[in-house]
Design a protein around this motif. Structure first.
Motif, PDB file in Angstrom:
ATOM      1  N   ILE A   1      -2.840  -1.090   5.664  1.00 48.25           N
ATOM      2  CA  ILE A   1      -2.976  -0.067   5.266  1.00 48.25           C
ATOM      3  C   ILE A   1      -3.140   1.522   6.202  1.00 48.25           C
ATOM      4  CG2 ILE A   1      -5.305  -0.028   4.170  1.00 48.25           C
ATOM      5  CD1 ILE A   1      -4.301   1.678   1.637  1.00 48.25           C
ATOM      6  N   ASP A   2      -2.074   2.545   6.725  1.00 48.51           N
ATOM      7  CA  ASP A   2      -2.381   3.396   7.466  1.00 48.51           C
ATOM      8  C   ASP A   2      -3.536   3.922   6.941  1.00 48.51           C
ATOM      9  OD1 ASP A   2      -1.103   2.607   9.142  1.00 48.51           O
ATOM     10  OD2 ASP A   2       1.019   3.642   7.553  1.00 48.51           O
ATOM     11  N   ARG A   3      -4.679   4.485   8.125  1.00 46.95           N
ATOM     12  CA  ARG A   3      -5.911   5.445   7.536  1.00 46.95           C
ATOM     13  C   ARG A   3      -5.762   6.216   6.964  1.00 46.95           C
ATOM     14  NH1 ARG A   3     -11.078   5.106  10.087  1.00 46.95           N
ATOM     15  NH2 ARG A   3     -11.943   7.014   9.097  1.00 46.95           N
ATOM     16  N   PRO A   4      -4.813   6.922   7.343  1.00 47.59           N
ATOM     17  CA  PRO A   4      -4.077   8.236   6.614  1.00 47.59           C
ATOM     18  C   PRO A   4      -3.829   8.327   4.769  1.00 47.59           C
ATOM     19  CG  PRO A   4      -3.160   8.422   8.598  1.00 47.59           C
ATOM     20  CD  PRO A   4      -4.307   7.045   7.984  1.00 47.59           C
ATOM     21  N   VAL A   5      -3.561   6.657   4.832  1.00 49.26           N
ATOM     22  CA  VAL A   5      -2.938   6.636   2.910  1.00 49.26           C
ATOM     23  C   VAL A   5      -4.401   5.928   2.464  1.00 49.26           C
ATOM     24  CG1 VAL A   5      -1.824   4.763   1.963  1.00 49.26           C
ATOM     25  CG2 VAL A   5      -0.713   6.161   3.829  1.00 49.26           C
ATOM     26  N   MET A   6      -5.472   5.158   3.140  1.00 55.07           N
ATOM     27  CA  MET A   6      -7.386   4.944   2.559  1.00 55.07           C
ATOM     28  C   MET A   6      -7.578   5.628   2.234  1.00 55.07           C
ATOM     29  SD  MET A   6      -8.061   2.372   1.806  1.00 55.07           S
ATOM     30  CE  MET A   6      -9.613   0.958   1.487  1.00 55.07           C
ATOM     31  N   GLU A   7      -7.810   7.151   3.295  1.00 56.45           N
ATOM     32  CA  GLU A   7      -8.221   8.443   3.033  1.00 56.45           C
ATOM     33  C   GLU A   7      -7.435   8.567   2.284  1.00 56.45           C
ATOM     34  OE1 GLU A   7      -8.173   9.798   6.804  1.00 56.45           O
ATOM     35  OE2 GLU A   7      -9.521   8.693   8.346  1.00 56.45           O
ATOM     36  N   GLU A   8      -6.429   9.064   1.571  1.00 61.20           N
ATOM     37  CA  GLU A   8      -5.769   9.558   0.889  1.00 61.20           C
ATOM     38  C   GLU A   8      -6.167   9.326  -0.676  1.00 61.20           C
ATOM     39  OE1 GLU A   8      -4.043  12.291  -1.962  1.00 61.20           O
ATOM     40  OE2 GLU A   8      -4.710  12.617   0.113  1.00 61.20           O
ATOM     41  N   PHE A   9      -6.950   7.817  -0.989  1.00 59.08           N
ATOM     42  CA  PHE A   9      -6.445   7.216  -2.032  1.00 59.08           C
ATOM     43  C   PHE A   9      -8.065   6.963  -2.356  1.00 59.08           C
ATOM     44  CE2 PHE A   9      -8.703   2.724  -3.887  1.00 59.08           C
ATOM     45  CZ  PHE A   9      -7.634   2.849  -4.833  1.00 59.08           C
ATOM     46  N   ALA A  10      -9.358   6.861  -1.083  1.00 55.30           N
ATOM     47  CA  ALA A  10     -10.252   7.512  -1.362  1.00 55.30           C
ATOM     48  C   ALA A  10     -10.937   8.892  -1.820  1.00 55.30           C
ATOM     49  CB  ALA A  10     -11.096   7.136  -0.001  1.00 55.30           C
ATOM     50  N   ARG A  11      -9.211   9.836  -1.425  1.00 60.65           N
ATOM     51  CA  ARG A  11      -9.541  10.894  -2.056  1.00 60.65           C
ATOM     52  C   ARG A  11      -9.750  10.834  -3.401  1.00 60.65           C
ATOM     53  NH1 ARG A  11      -8.516  13.314   3.430  1.00 60.65           N
ATOM     54  NH2 ARG A  11      -6.554  13.252   2.831  1.00 60.65           N
TER      55      ARG A  11
ATOM     56  N   PRO B   1       0.547  -1.150  -0.089  1.00 61.56           N
ATOM     57  CA  PRO B   1      -0.027  -0.038  -0.337  1.00 61.56           C
ATOM     58  C   PRO B   1       0.129   1.213   0.204  1.00 61.56           C
ATOM     59  CG  PRO B   1       0.089  -0.885   1.966  1.00 61.56           C
ATOM     60  CD  PRO B   1       0.693  -1.316   1.773  1.00 61.56           C
ATOM     61  N   THR B   2       1.277   1.457  -1.033  1.00 62.95           N
ATOM     62  CA  THR B   2       2.078   2.945  -1.429  1.00 62.95           C
ATOM     63  C   THR B   2       1.851   3.815  -1.668  1.00 62.95           C
ATOM     64  OG1 THR B   2       3.489   2.376  -3.278  1.00 62.95           O
ATOM     65  CG2 THR B   2       4.648   1.632  -0.904  1.00 62.95           C
ATOM     66  N   GLN B   3       2.105   4.780  -1.628  1.00 62.01           N
ATOM     67  CA  GLN B   3       1.252   6.726  -2.305  1.00 62.01           C
ATOM     68  C   GLN B   3       0.794   5.655  -4.082  1.00 62.01           C
ATOM     69  OE1 GLN B   3      -0.462   8.532  -1.190  1.00 62.01           O
ATOM     70  NE2 GLN B   3       0.058   8.445   0.778  1.00 62.01           N
ATOM     71  N   GLU B   4       2.702   5.428  -4.396  1.00 65.54           N
ATOM     72  CA  GLU B   4       2.891   5.137  -5.673  1.00 65.54           C
ATOM     73  C   GLU B   4       2.102   3.928  -6.540  1.00 65.54           C
ATOM     74  OE1 GLU B   4       6.020   4.209  -8.967  1.00 65.54           O
ATOM     75  OE2 GLU B   4       6.837   3.598  -6.915  1.00 65.54           O
ATOM     76  N   ASN B   5       1.263   3.029  -5.894  1.00 64.67           N
ATOM     77  CA  ASN B   5       0.600   1.441  -6.272  1.00 64.67           C
ATOM     78  C   ASN B   5      -0.921   2.212  -6.093  1.00 64.67           C
ATOM     79  OD1 ASN B   5       2.696   0.062  -6.343  1.00 64.67           O
ATOM     80  ND2 ASN B   5       2.924  -1.135  -4.753  1.00 64.67           N
ATOM     81  N   LEU B   6      -1.058   3.270  -4.827  1.00 66.31           N
ATOM     82  CA  LEU B   6      -2.332   3.380  -4.975  1.00 66.31           C
ATOM     83  C   LEU B   6      -2.387   4.818  -6.253  1.00 66.31           C
ATOM     84  CD1 LEU B   6      -2.529   4.241  -1.366  1.00 66.31           C
ATOM     85  CD2 LEU B   6      -3.399   2.075  -2.562  1.00 66.31           C
ATOM     86  N   ALA B   7      -1.829   5.510  -6.279  1.00 68.81           N
ATOM     87  CA  ALA B   7      -1.943   6.893  -7.616  1.00 68.81           C
ATOM     88  C   ALA B   7      -2.165   5.681  -8.609  1.00 68.81           C
ATOM     89  CB  ALA B   7      -0.875   7.334  -7.959  1.00 68.81           C
ATOM     90  N   LEU B   8      -1.435   4.595  -9.090  1.00 65.37           N
ATOM     91  CA  LEU B   8      -1.210   4.212 -10.466  1.00 65.37           C
ATOM     92  C   LEU B   8      -3.242   3.456 -10.157  1.00 65.37           C
ATOM     93  CD1 LEU B   8       2.052   2.258 -10.475  1.00 65.37           C
ATOM     94  CD2 LEU B   8       1.119   4.387 -11.964  1.00 65.37           C
TER      95      LEU B   8
END
Length: 98
Positions: free
Chosen positions: A43-53, A15-22
């Motif tokens: 997956i950390d909550r802030p990372v999941m929230e950013e992915f949801a946004r 669950p990295t920022q790069e993978n979630l962006a792709l």
């Protein structure tokens, strides 16, 4: 990649920022019928929230079918032995006082 709109996608990633962006980009482009996301660690909550946004803002939310944390990152030391790389993990997980 070429779209395959009648086939679901299964992503098994860290669950990295790069993978979630792709993944968000793929969802917004409707490359697949839907996306099943499997993460190798929590997956950390802030990372999941950013992915949801990100998927909401790019219009890919409807493509996300499921999200799972698999917790499968560990080191195999022998054929039938692995480590979670957590000191005293046996005691933590098996102690009657835990």
């Amino acid at each position: 990649r070429e779209p395959i709109p009648d086939v679901p996608a299964v992503y098994f990633v860290q669950p990295t920022q790069e993978n979630l962006a792709l993944i968000a980009r793929d969802c917004s482009r409707s490359l697949y019928r839907c996306a099943h996301l499997h993460f190798s660690t929590r997956i950390d909550r802030p990372v999941m929230e950013e992915f949801a946004r990100l998927v909401v803002n790019t219009g890919g939310l409807d493509a996300v079918a499921r999200v799972h944390d698999q917790h499968v990152e560990f080191a195999c030391l022998e054929r039938r032995l692995f480590s979670l790389n957590v000191p005293r993990s046996y005691v933590l997980y098996n102690s009657p006082d835990a």
